[in-house]
Design a protein around this motif. Structure first.
Motif, PDB file in Angstrom:
ATOM      1  N   HIS A  35       0.841  -1.193   0.000  1.00 25.46           N
ATOM      2  CA  HIS A  35       0.000   0.000   0.000  1.00 25.46           C
ATOM      3  C   HIS A  35       0.879   1.247   0.000  1.00 25.46           C
ATOM      4  O   HIS A  35       2.042   1.222   0.409  1.00 25.46           O
ATOM      5  CB  HIS A  35      -0.946   0.005   1.211  1.00 25.46           C
ATOM      6  CG  HIS A  35      -0.235   0.027   2.538  1.00 25.46           C
ATOM      7  ND1 HIS A  35       0.180   1.190   3.148  1.00 25.46           N
ATOM      8  CD2 HIS A  35       0.147  -0.984   3.354  1.00 25.46           C
ATOM      9  CE1 HIS A  35       0.776   0.915   4.286  1.00 25.46           C
ATOM     10  NE2 HIS A  35       0.771  -0.404   4.438  1.00 25.46           N
ATOM     11  N   GLN A  68      -4.534  10.359  -0.196  1.00 24.98           N
ATOM     12  CA  GLN A  68      -5.044   9.206  -0.925  1.00 24.98           C
ATOM     13  C   GLN A  68      -4.336   7.938  -0.455  1.00 24.98           C
ATOM     14  O   GLN A  68      -3.136   7.952  -0.164  1.00 24.98           O
ATOM     15  CB  GLN A  68      -4.846   9.384  -2.435  1.00 24.98           C
ATOM     16  CG  GLN A  68      -5.659  10.509  -3.038  1.00 24.98           C
ATOM     17  CD  GLN A  68      -5.549  10.555  -4.560  1.00 24.98           C
ATOM     18  OE1 GLN A  68      -4.895   9.713  -5.180  1.00 24.98           O
ATOM     19  NE2 GLN A  68      -6.202  11.534  -5.152  1.00 24.98           N
ATOM     20  N   TYR A  69      -5.084   6.867  -0.384  1.00 24.91           N
ATOM     21  CA  TYR A  69      -4.558   5.574   0.038  1.00 24.91           C
ATOM     22  C   TYR A  69      -4.706   4.591  -1.112  1.00 24.91           C
ATOM     23  O   TYR A  69      -5.805   4.397  -1.648  1.00 24.91           O
ATOM     24  CB  TYR A  69      -5.314   5.065   1.269  1.00 24.91           C
ATOM     25  CG  TYR A  69      -4.953   3.659   1.679  1.00 24.91           C
ATOM     26  CD1 TYR A  69      -3.787   3.396   2.396  1.00 24.91           C
ATOM     27  CD2 TYR A  69      -5.780   2.591   1.345  1.00 24.91           C
ATOM     28  CE1 TYR A  69      -3.456   2.109   2.770  1.00 24.91           C
ATOM     29  CE2 TYR A  69      -5.460   1.295   1.720  1.00 24.91           C
ATOM     30  CZ  TYR A  69      -4.294   1.056   2.437  1.00 24.91           C
ATOM     31  OH  TYR A  69      -3.964  -0.224   2.789  1.00 24.91           O
ATOM     32  N   GLU A  70      -3.592   3.988  -1.517  1.00 22.95           N
ATOM     33  CA  GLU A  70      -3.584   3.005  -2.613  1.00 22.95           C
ATOM     34  C   GLU A  70      -3.255   1.629  -2.054  1.00 22.95           C
ATOM     35  O   GLU A  70      -2.244   1.451  -1.360  1.00 22.95           O
ATOM     36  CB  GLU A  70      -2.555   3.386  -3.675  1.00 22.95           C
ATOM     37  CG  GLU A  70      -2.449   2.358  -4.791  1.00 22.95           C
ATOM     38  CD  GLU A  70      -1.309   2.635  -5.751  1.00 22.95           C
ATOM     39  OE1 GLU A  70      -1.237   1.974  -6.815  1.00 22.95           O
ATOM     40  OE2 GLU A  70      -0.464   3.507  -5.436  1.00 22.95           O
ATOM     41  N   ARG A  71      -4.084   0.657  -2.378  1.00 21.10           N
ATOM     42  CA  ARG A  71      -3.848  -0.724  -1.991  1.00 21.10           C
ATOM     43  C   ARG A  71      -3.650  -1.545  -3.254  1.00 21.10           C
ATOM     44  O   ARG A  71      -4.598  -1.779  -4.035  1.00 21.10           O
ATOM     45  CB  ARG A  71      -5.033  -1.269  -1.186  1.00 21.10           C
ATOM     46  CG  ARG A  71      -4.844  -2.721  -0.733  1.00 21.10           C
ATOM     47  CD  ARG A  71      -3.731  -2.839   0.290  1.00 21.10           C
ATOM     48  NE  ARG A  71      -3.566  -4.215   0.763  1.00 21.10           N
ATOM     49  CZ  ARG A  71      -2.658  -4.594   1.647  1.00 21.10           C
ATOM     50  NH1 ARG A  71      -1.843  -3.697   2.175  1.00 21.10           N
ATOM     51  NH2 ARG A  71      -2.568  -5.852   2.022  1.00 21.10           N
ATOM     52  N   ALA A  72      -2.402  -1.956  -3.487  1.00 19.02           N
ATOM     53  CA  ALA A  72      -2.082  -2.745  -4.678  1.00 19.02           C
ATOM     54  C   ALA A  72      -2.295  -4.224  -4.367  1.00 19.02           C
ATOM     55  O   ALA A  72      -1.614  -4.786  -3.509  1.00 19.02           O
ATOM     56  CB  ALA A  72      -0.638  -2.484  -5.104  1.00 19.02           C
ATOM     57  N   SER A  78      -4.906  -1.692  -8.591  1.00 19.14           N
ATOM     58  CA  SER A  78      -4.931  -1.149  -7.236  1.00 19.14           C
ATOM     59  C   SER A  78      -6.315  -0.574  -6.953  1.00 19.14           C
ATOM     60  O   SER A  78      -7.023  -0.138  -7.866  1.00 19.14           O
ATOM     61  CB  SER A  78      -3.888  -0.040  -7.053  1.00 19.14           C
ATOM     62  OG  SER A  78      -2.574  -0.512  -7.230  1.00 19.14           O
ATOM     63  N   LEU A  80      -8.149   2.512  -4.681  1.00 14.22           N
ATOM     64  CA  LEU A  80      -7.805   3.771  -4.050  1.00 14.22           C
ATOM     65  C   LEU A  80      -8.996   4.379  -3.335  1.00 14.22           C
ATOM     66  O   LEU A  80     -10.128   4.275  -3.817  1.00 14.22           O
ATOM     67  CB  LEU A  80      -7.272   4.789  -5.083  1.00 14.22           C
ATOM     68  CG  LEU A  80      -5.829   4.572  -5.523  1.00 14.22           C
ATOM     69  CD1 LEU A  80      -5.810   3.761  -6.821  1.00 14.22           C
ATOM     70  CD2 LEU A  80      -5.102   5.875  -5.721  1.00 14.22           C
ATOM     71  N   ARG A 130      -7.491   1.531 -10.036  1.00 14.45           N
ATOM     72  CA  ARG A 130      -6.372   1.973 -10.874  1.00 14.45           C
ATOM     73  C   ARG A 130      -5.812   0.781 -11.641  1.00 14.45           C
ATOM     74  O   ARG A 130      -5.566  -0.278 -11.056  1.00 14.45           O
ATOM     75  CB  ARG A 130      -5.271   2.612 -10.027  1.00 14.45           C
ATOM     76  CG  ARG A 130      -4.040   3.035 -10.804  1.00 14.45           C
ATOM     77  CD  ARG A 130      -2.978   3.638  -9.899  1.00 14.45           C
ATOM     78  NE  ARG A 130      -3.388   4.951  -9.379  1.00 14.45           N
ATOM     79  CZ  ARG A 130      -2.608   5.719  -8.619  1.00 14.45           C
ATOM     80  NH1 ARG A 130      -1.389   5.281  -8.282  1.00 14.45           N
ATOM     81  NH2 ARG A 130      -3.040   6.896  -8.206  1.00 14.45           N
ATOM     82  N   ASN A 136       3.488  -2.874 -11.815  1.00 17.37           N
ATOM     83  CA  ASN A 136       3.675  -1.876 -10.762  1.00 17.37           C
ATOM     84  C   ASN A 136       4.791  -2.361  -9.841  1.00 17.37           C
ATOM     85  O   ASN A 136       4.559  -2.889  -8.768  1.00 17.37           O
ATOM     86  CB  ASN A 136       2.371  -1.687  -9.992  1.00 17.37           C
ATOM     87  CG  ASN A 136       2.494  -0.666  -8.880  1.00 17.37           C
ATOM     88  OD1 ASN A 136       3.404   0.153  -8.884  1.00 17.37           O
ATOM     89  ND2 ASN A 136       1.586  -0.732  -7.932  1.00 17.37           N
ATOM     90  N   GLN A 147      -7.329   5.427 -14.131  1.00 19.19           N
ATOM     91  CA  GLN A 147      -7.988   5.341 -12.838  1.00 19.19           C
ATOM     92  C   GLN A 147      -9.406   5.870 -12.970  1.00 19.19           C
ATOM     93  O   GLN A 147      -9.635   6.908 -13.598  1.00 19.19           O
ATOM     94  CB  GLN A 147      -7.207   6.162 -11.811  1.00 19.19           C
ATOM     95  CG  GLN A 147      -7.768   6.115 -10.408  1.00 19.19           C
ATOM     96  CD  GLN A 147      -6.880   6.862  -9.438  1.00 19.19           C
ATOM     97  OE1 GLN A 147      -5.646   6.828  -9.549  1.00 19.19           O
ATOM     98  NE2 GLN A 147      -7.475   7.554  -8.479  1.00 19.19           N
ATOM     99  N   LYS A 199       3.541   7.543 -13.111  1.00 19.77           N
ATOM    100  CA  LYS A 199       4.217   7.081 -11.907  1.00 19.77           C
ATOM    101  C   LYS A 199       5.618   6.608 -12.266  1.00 19.77           C
ATOM    102  O   LYS A 199       5.811   5.938 -13.277  1.00 19.77           O
ATOM    103  CB  LYS A 199       3.427   5.946 -11.249  1.00 19.77           C
ATOM    104  CG  LYS A 199       3.990   5.472  -9.916  1.00 19.77           C
ATOM    105  CD  LYS A 199       3.096   4.422  -9.298  1.00 19.77           C
ATOM    106  CE  LYS A 199       3.633   3.950  -7.963  1.00 19.77           C
ATOM    107  NZ  LYS A 199       2.762   2.920  -7.337  1.00 19.77           N
TER     108      LYS A 199
END
Length: 242
Positions: A35, A68-72, A78, A80, A130, A136, A147, A199
């Motif tokens: 994350h 923002q919180y990203e969980r891959a 991911s 978000l 996303r 990634n 996204q 990114k």
């Protein structure tokens, strides 16, 4: 709010199915879910739909600041979410006409009012997916992603806090003035957002763009309660992630 909750649960259900699907397809590939937390700052322009044709539209701006919180959960996907404070300023040459205790219309402004418009300050919670074009694998490799998803927005119309309320502003007889629109603005808004982002080491000479997104937000809910003027804005914004 019940309708928005149903949409949220549906998105979570789809994401779980997608997660299980990609796991089944890539059992031979090692990927460790992780994350990221970003501080986001964005700015852009807004466009008002369905404003009466005889009202001049001036420049409209939007600003966002939040986290923002990203969980891959896969090398290409991911989820978000996050929390953003935003300010929206809609400038137009219009006046307001009260049609009932809870509705109003926008009409052309007379010569006694200048620099008119509506300012809103909101809190927004995104729930989005996303999709990376490449794996990634870290910030040292360049990548692009798409996204999209929804934003659930709540207007900050607090009684007694004039700086956090929806306001119709204008200048008359050399003085700035305003009318609070708390009783006339929709408090809960629903938006759909689609963006393209960058990114990693994508731009060699513009490092700031290496963690940024360019997006379009369409708002389904009108700004004001039902009247003859149903303003549903479209926002274009560029966010920078730190």
């Amino acid at each position: 709010m019940v309708h928005y909750l149903k949409i949220t649960l549906a998105l979570v259900f789809v994401s779980v199915l997608l997660k299980n699907s990609v796991k089944a397809q890539d059992t031979f590939t090692s990927f460790e879910s992780h994350h990221n937390i970003y501080i986001s700052f964005g700015a852009g322009s807004s466009f008002l739909n369905d404003l009466p044709s005889d009202i001049y539209r001036d420049g409209n701006t939007n600003l966002q600041l939040g986290a923002q919180y990203e969980r891959a959960f896969h090398k290409r996907f991911s989820l978000l979410t996050g929390l953003e404070f935003e300010q929206l300023v809609y400038s137009f040459d219009g006046d307001i006409e009260f049609t009932s205790p809870s509705t109003l219309d926008i009409i052309p402004a007379g010569p006694e009012k200048k620099y008119t418009g509506i300012r809103q300050r909101n809190l927004a919670i995104p729930l989005q997916l996303r999709t990376y074009f490449l794996d990634n694998n870290g910030a040292n490799r360049r990548n692009m992603f798409l996204q999209g998803g929804f934003r659930f927005v709540q207007t900050l119309d607090f009684t007694g806090a004039s700086g956090l309320r929806s306001v119709y502003f204008f200048r008359s007889e050399g003085e700035d003035d305003g009318v609070h629109l708390s009783d006339f603005a929709n408090q809960t808004l629903l938006q759909a957002e689609l963006m393209v982002g960058f990114k990693g080491q994508f731009f060699k000479k513009f490092d700031l763009l290496n963690a940024s997104t360019l997006g379009i937000m369409y708002q389904f809910t009108p700004i004001l309660n039902d009247g003859s003027t149903r303003i549903a804005p479209l926002h274009i914004t560029w966010r920078f992630l730190f």
